[in-house]
Enzyme design. Structure first.
Site, mmCIF file in Angstrom:
data_model
loop_
_atom_site.group_PDB
_atom_site.id
_atom_site.type_symbol
_atom_site.label_atom_id
_atom_site.label_comp_id
_atom_site.label_asym_id
_atom_site.label_seq_id
_atom_site.Cartn_x
_atom_site.Cartn_y
_atom_site.Cartn_z
ATOM 1 N NE ARG A 32 -29.343 11.957 39.642
ATOM 2 C CZ ARG A 32 -28.455 11.378 40.690
ATOM 3 N NH1 ARG A 32 -28.915 10.035 41.086
ATOM 4 N NH2 ARG A 32 -27.179 11.793 41.073
ATOM 5 C CE LYS A 89 -32.019 6.056 48.257
ATOM 6 N NZ LYS A 89 -30.600 6.891 48.763
ATOM 7 C CG ASN A 91 -30.689 10.296 50.142
ATOM 8 O OD1 ASN A 91 -31.127 9.073 50.126
ATOM 9 N ND2 ASN A 91 -29.623 10.572 49.316
ATOM 10 C CG HIS A 97 -31.720 5.060 43.541
ATOM 11 N ND1 HIS A 97 -30.473 5.530 43.210
ATOM 12 C CD2 HIS A 97 -31.933 4.595 42.239
ATOM 13 C CE1 HIS A 97 -29.896 4.978 42.298
ATOM 14 N NE2 HIS A 97 -30.788 4.414 41.545
ATOM 15 C CD GLU A 143 -29.435 2.504 39.079
ATOM 16 O OE1 GLU A 143 -28.216 2.749 39.466
ATOM 17 O OE2 GLU A 143 -30.340 3.068 39.179
ATOM 18 C CE1 TYR A 183 -27.081 3.427 46.124
ATOM 19 C CE2 TYR A 183 -28.248 1.877 47.638
ATOM 20 C CZ TYR A 183 -28.182 3.000 46.994
ATOM 21 O OH TYR A 183 -29.229 3.826 47.052
#
Ligand code: ATP
Ligand code: MG
Length: 132
Positions: free
Chosen positions: A86, A10, A113, A116, A127, A50
């Site tokens: 994750r 990000k 953060n 992703h 995605e 999103y």
């Protein structure tokens, strides 16, 4: 069986020049990078990506953040890639992230953060198609 997931670095992490360190950690964790590109999301693109969060109070600032600079999109592959990536990322809130996770090391806040990762194999397919 090998599985693919969609990973993003990000704008906060790019601004802090963490992209090399993050890619290094991803490779060290055993993921293969099958595709990678740098791009700048448009407002329309960030809103679409999103869209599931459009009713949330954090949606508008999230879109603003995700369009504030370039991002890196990657297709990662390994066994159990979705769940394993994750786990490598850690939870949304970096304050709750375990030692050794990407968000513990590189994230600033729950919004900014750093990374992703797709949250299910179905979403990974969607995605990946969004970016590649
Ligand atoms: P991502 O989808 O980016 O991998 P995630 O699955 O951990 O992260 P989601 O619940 O899908 O988290 O939220 C998407 C993104 O929206 C988060 O990564 C974060 O940047 C932002 N976000 C989520 N919850 C909040 C919040 N409470 N306050 C501010 N930003 C938030
Ligand atoms: Mg998510």
């Amino acid at each position: 069986m090998k599985e693919q997931t969609l990973a993003l670095i990000k704008p906060d992490a790019i601004a802090k020049r963490y992209q090399g360190l993050i890619i290094h950690e991803i490779l060290e964790a055993g993921f293969e990078i099958k595709a990678m590109k740098m791009l700048h999301l448009t407002e329309e693109g960030a809103k679409a990506f999103y869209a599931v969060h459009k009713e949330k109070e954090f949606y508008e600032p999230l879109v603003e953040f995700m369009t504030s600079g370039s991002i890196i999109a990657m297709i990662l592959e390994k066994e159990n890639a979705v769940a394993d990536y994750r786990e490598l990322m850690g939870p949304t809130d970096p304050g709750a992230a375990a030692e050794g996770t990407l968000r513990r090391k590189f994230a600033e806040t729950t919004r900014r953060n750093a990374v992703h990762g797709s949250d299910s194999p179905d979403n990974a397919k969607k995605e990946i198609a969004f970016f590649f």
